[in-house]
Design an enzyme around this catalytic site. Structure first.
Site, PDB file in Angstrom:
ATOM      1  N   LYS A  53       0.832  -1.203   0.000  1.00 21.40           N
ATOM      2  CA  LYS A  53       0.000   0.000   0.000  1.00 21.40           C
ATOM      3  C   LYS A  53       0.869   1.257   0.000  1.00 21.40           C
ATOM      4  O   LYS A  53       0.611   2.207  -0.744  1.00 21.40           O
ATOM      5  CB  LYS A  53      -0.944  -0.020   1.213  1.00 21.40           C
ATOM      6  N   GLN A  97      -4.960  -1.462   9.530  1.00 17.69           N
ATOM      7  CA  GLN A  97      -4.837  -2.806   8.949  1.00 17.69           C
ATOM      8  C   GLN A  97      -5.405  -3.853   9.906  1.00 17.69           C
ATOM      9  O   GLN A  97      -5.097  -3.859  11.095  1.00 17.69           O
ATOM     10  CB  GLN A  97      -3.349  -3.080   8.639  1.00 17.69           C
ATOM     11  N   ASP A 120     -11.208   2.593   3.872  1.00 20.28           N
ATOM     12  CA  ASP A 120     -11.587   1.179   3.822  1.00 20.28           C
ATOM     13  C   ASP A 120     -13.101   1.021   3.661  1.00 20.28           C
ATOM     14  O   ASP A 120     -13.581  -0.073   3.351  1.00 20.28           O
ATOM     15  CB  ASP A 120     -11.193   0.493   5.142  1.00 20.28           C
TER      16      ASP A 120
END
Ligand code: GUN
Length: 311
Positions: A53, A97, A120
């Site tokens: 990422k 995460q 997200d």
């Protein structure tokens, strides 16, 4: 007949080029989108994802920073990290995460992320926006599934889509996106009766269960489009044989590395499906491309009063 292979790497690369061009145009106005990634502990898979990422951000021109928190972090510790990132004007996207360690209340942490920075798309406000067809931030992997379908010109409206898996991260939002695109949607899970028969009704079959090669050819209607969201590491030789006996290329990888990456879809499905995403090189690359897209979108939304997500 062999299925048309849907090249996720190519589609992801196209999206990243489009994002790069828009970020270039923003740079001329002195704006640079910023993404903060919070990584707790040392989960090896999470470390690999986060590295990918951060690297992608550099390539498309997004500022990024990584916040490493110890494995022993408490919910309160993480709430204060997220709170601080919520306040910063140079940060447009915040990604925590997953998975988080057991002692952390993950739902509470995700609820604390400013919905306007929730790249997200996991915050309940964004989940609600998606289910009521309002503008918001959409989870990256399901958004990537839709990009593959659209850019491959697979018809969706009126088609029967069957989603196998009901996770908050993939299955549920994928079902909602397909429904919003006017598919007739069935969601299956571990308690579904006669899973193969339900899957065989699908014009579009989305496999997001996390079980290597579970979807065999008897689950697939001839000509159906099959989207494989699974990413499973197979290291058991008997399991490898069930999936890949006779595949000399994969046998060599297995011999060398002791494991191979396998989707939820058995390779023999390529013989019946009309179109199929490979693993690797299918949905996987889209997840990061859509994260870049979402970070750009969050940066634009925060700066335009018409599309405010919160406040
Ligand atoms: N862990 C596995 N997939 C994801 C994802 O899409 N987002 C986050 N934050 N963590 C993950």
């Amino acid at each position: 007949m062999s299925a048309r292979i849907l090249d996720g790497s190519q589609i992801a690369s196209d999206i990243r080029k489009e994002v790069t061009a828009e970020i270039g145009a923003m740079a001329a106005q002195g704006i640079r989108p910023g993404l903060a990634v919070v990584l707790v502990g040392h989960n090896p898979a999470s470390e690999i994802y986060v590295r990918g990422k951060v690297k992608a951000c550099a390539e498309v021109g997004i500022y990024s920073e990584q916040h490493a928190a110890p494995e022993t972090s408490t919910t309160a510790d993480l709430l204060s990290v997220v709170d601080e990132l919520n306040q910063r004007d140079d940060i447009d996207g915040i990604l925590v995460q997953l998975p988080l360690p057991d002692q952390v209340d993950a739902k509470k942490v995700l609820l604390t992320v400013d919905p306007a920075k929730d790249v997200d798309g996991f915050h309940p406000l964004n989940v609600g926006f998606l289910s009521t067809q309002r503008p918001g931030l959409v989870p990256c992997t399901p958004a990537g599934v839709m990009e593959i379908l659209k850019r491959s010109h697979i018809p969706i409206a009126g088609q029967h889509a069957v989603v196998v898996g009901r996770s908050d991260i993939v299955g549920k939002p994928a079902a909602m996106l397909l429904l919003n695109a006017n598919a007739t949607v069935t969601v299956c899970h571990s308690k579904t009766r006669d899973l193969p028969a339900v899957c065989r009704q699908a014009d579009i079959l989305v496999a997001a269960i996390g079980r290597a090669g579970l979807i065999t050819r008897d689950f697939v209607k001839p000509g159906a489009t099959v989207i494989d969201v699974g990413m499973n590491k197979v290291s058991d030789p008997a399991e490898f044989q069930r999936l890949f006996a006779g595949d000399s290329k994969r046998e060599e990888t297995f011999r060398k590395k002791g494991s191979v990456l396998v989707g939820d879809v058995h390779p023999e499905v390529a013989l019946v499906a009309g179109a199929l995403t490979p693993v690797p090189g299918g949905v996987g690359p889209l997840t990061i491309a859509m994260l870049m897209y979402n970070t750009l979108k969050a940066a634009k939304m925060r700066r335009s009063s018409g599309l405010e997500v919160s406040g």
